[in-house]
Scaffold this active site. Sequence first.
Site, PDB file in Angstrom:
ATOM      1  N   ASN A  37       0.817  -1.212   0.000  1.00  0.00           N
ATOM      2  CA  ASN A  37       0.000   0.000   0.000  1.00  0.00           C
ATOM      3  C   ASN A  37       0.855   1.269   0.000  1.00  0.00           C
ATOM      4  O   ASN A  37       1.149   1.821  -1.063  1.00  0.00           O
ATOM      5  CB  ASN A  37      -0.960  -0.029   1.199  1.00  0.00           C
ATOM      6  CG  ASN A  37      -2.034   1.040   1.104  1.00  0.00           C
ATOM      7  OD1 ASN A  37      -1.919   1.986   0.346  1.00  0.00           O
ATOM      8  ND2 ASN A  37      -3.070   0.892   1.890  1.00  0.00           N
ATOM      9  N   ASP A  38       1.303   1.707   1.178  1.00  0.00           N
ATOM     10  CA  ASP A  38       1.992   2.994   1.281  1.00  0.00           C
ATOM     11  C   ASP A  38       3.207   3.094   0.355  1.00  0.00           C
ATOM     12  O   ASP A  38       3.502   4.179  -0.150  1.00  0.00           O
ATOM     13  CB  ASP A  38       2.450   3.221   2.726  1.00  0.00           C
ATOM     14  CG  ASP A  38       1.270   3.393   3.669  1.00  0.00           C
ATOM     15  OD1 ASP A  38       0.211   3.837   3.202  1.00  0.00           O
ATOM     16  OD2 ASP A  38       1.419   3.072   4.853  1.00  0.00           O
ATOM     17  N   VAL A  39       3.904   1.975   0.121  1.00  0.00           N
ATOM     18  CA  VAL A  39       5.140   2.033  -0.672  1.00  0.00           C
ATOM     19  C   VAL A  39       4.868   2.254  -2.155  1.00  0.00           C
ATOM     20  O   VAL A  39       5.800   2.361  -2.948  1.00  0.00           O
ATOM     21  CB  VAL A  39       5.997   0.759  -0.497  1.00  0.00           C
ATOM     22  CG1 VAL A  39       6.417   0.608   0.949  1.00  0.00           C
ATOM     23  CG2 VAL A  39       5.251  -0.463  -0.978  1.00  0.00           C
ATOM     24  N   TYR A  66      -0.216   1.719   6.934  1.00  0.00           N
ATOM     25  CA  TYR A  66       0.224   2.199   8.239  1.00  0.00           C
ATOM     26  C   TYR A  66       0.230   3.713   8.331  1.00  0.00           C
ATOM     27  O   TYR A  66       0.057   4.281   9.400  1.00  0.00           O
ATOM     28  CB  TYR A  66       1.610   1.649   8.558  1.00  0.00           C
ATOM     29  CG  TYR A  66       1.560   0.226   8.995  1.00  0.00           C
ATOM     30  CD1 TYR A  66       1.064  -0.097  10.247  1.00  0.00           C
ATOM     31  CD2 TYR A  66       1.976  -0.802   8.161  1.00  0.00           C
ATOM     32  CE1 TYR A  66       0.991  -1.415  10.660  1.00  0.00           C
ATOM     33  CE2 TYR A  66       1.913  -2.118   8.559  1.00  0.00           C
ATOM     34  CZ  TYR A  66       1.416  -2.409   9.805  1.00  0.00           C
ATOM     35  OH  TYR A  66       1.349  -3.715  10.212  1.00  0.00           O
ATOM     36  N   ALA A  67       0.443   4.386   7.181  1.00  0.00           N
ATOM     37  CA  ALA A  67       0.516   5.842   7.232  1.00  0.00           C
ATOM     38  C   ALA A  67      -0.866   6.454   7.449  1.00  0.00           C
ATOM     39  O   ALA A  67      -0.982   7.625   7.774  1.00  0.00           O
ATOM     40  CB  ALA A  67       1.143   6.389   5.955  1.00  0.00           C
TER      41      ALA A  67
END
Lengths: 459, 90
Positions: free
Chosen positions: A385-387, A424-425
């Site tokens: 996701n965030d990456v 997570y962000a």
Amino acid sequence: MITVIQLVYLASATCFVVGLHLMNSPATAGRGNLVSAAGMGAGVLATVLLIIRSGMITTTGWAVLLAGIAVGSVAGLLSARTVRMTAMPQLVSLFNAVGGGAAALVAVGDVLRGTGAGAPVALDVAIGAVTFTGSLVAAGKLQGLVPAQPVVLTGARAINLALVLVMVVGGVSLAVFGPNPLVTTVVGVAALAFGVTMVMPIGGADMPVVISLLNAFTGTAVAMAGFVIHNDMLIIAGALVGASGTILTKLMATAMNRSLASIVIGGFGTGDDSGPLTAEPTARVREVAADDAAIQLAYADRIVVVPGYGLAAAQAQHEVRELAEVLENRGVTVSYAIHPVAGRMPGHMNVLLAEANVPYSQLRDMEEANPDFARTDVVLVVGANDVTNPAARRPGTPVSGMPILDVDRAKSVIVIKRSMGHGYAGIDNELYTNPKTGMFFADAKAGLASLTAAVKTLA
Amino acid sequence: MLADLSVFVLSLLIGFEVISKVPVTLHTPLMSAANSIHGIIVVGAMVLAASVDTPLGYVLAFLAAAFAAANVVGGYVVTGRMLKMFRSRR
């Protein structure tokens, strides 16, 4: 005789360096491990000669030593044989714990004999004890025995400060006035408590950094034990591990866009510093079905798979490899782009894919993969996701400045995901609302299996 | 003490040099290999066992030996197991 033993120690230390050097390629890494193990064996044998020659050891001493080694070896062997690759981070953490604990015990034993210099004893006991409890808590968090969320006690900062103060004052007093059993015990107990209070507030997503840091600590504690018992081999080996842990800690912190200080102070994922949550309503996403996604994949020339921790959590490594094989048989070129923090420890995803028989020649790290996305027909994002969030390229978001995989530069993107949930962000991923992205809502394992089945039905 | 410190600093530098060449693909096996290497503390446990003669000393030596042996044996076995999985062609 002493000269011979010293020469064997030097040979052991050389084996450790050469062993680590051979780790620079997957083709020679296995040999590196054997060279390193041979160095270890030689070092242990030389030490057997050393203690026989000194003539100090009692019969009980032998019995205790052999019993300890037998118990430890069996425990180590069983856990190493049976551990699942997804659980590697926990095991590495446990080995950090016992290594640090053993180093601290060696210094405590030295103090009881009333020998040794104070400063290395203080450092060895403090670092070793912090590593021992800190690694146990980290392993507990990874295993789910301890809550993975950051646990912040009231007054935690004051407690930490007090513990550090006790360790510093005790350590300085040991260094100045020489070893003293009572002061050593006080420093050790404070360090054991500090290990717990240091790791408890750190969130599960930050574990790759924590494990690397504790690895560096263990190495340093072992090097300090070398100072305590005047053994150069321990100093060299400890320094090598300290260097390795430090490099990995730095790499992980950079890849997560976080400073080491902010991770150790803790509070990530608690939401208090993640900025204003997006104000605009979530834009519409384009949903794709398995059949359409399969056609897109089957008629592409070049596909890149971006696996994230969600893939490992769903144990879907084997399904992704099956899909890749079916596509390769149709003449599609498949590779994997792996972000440094895809997993729970440095390089974890590579091991998980290797376990599923993915050849390492297909695994690309971020620097290798990014320039190729523009020439890629379809990127298949599974559990990451965030990456992949392009928002990281502009300032003002919680992920700003984080190194990402440039997935949005590919011609088209398919994302397998269970829901539109956040990473997570805690922010929306702009990749999902990009017009060239198709969202395939499914569990990673079931989704990949249905894609494979759908590709197989195509002529 | 000063000689020991020189050895420590030079070894750190060698460590940085050697380890910065390890590819990302092998970072988990690298950490596991480094883990096995710090099992060398087993030598410390042996020296400790050779010098104690009190019940407390024996307890410390036993624990240190057990911890260190688990570290050495487990570390090398699991690293070897992982590295066997890395293959160039299936």
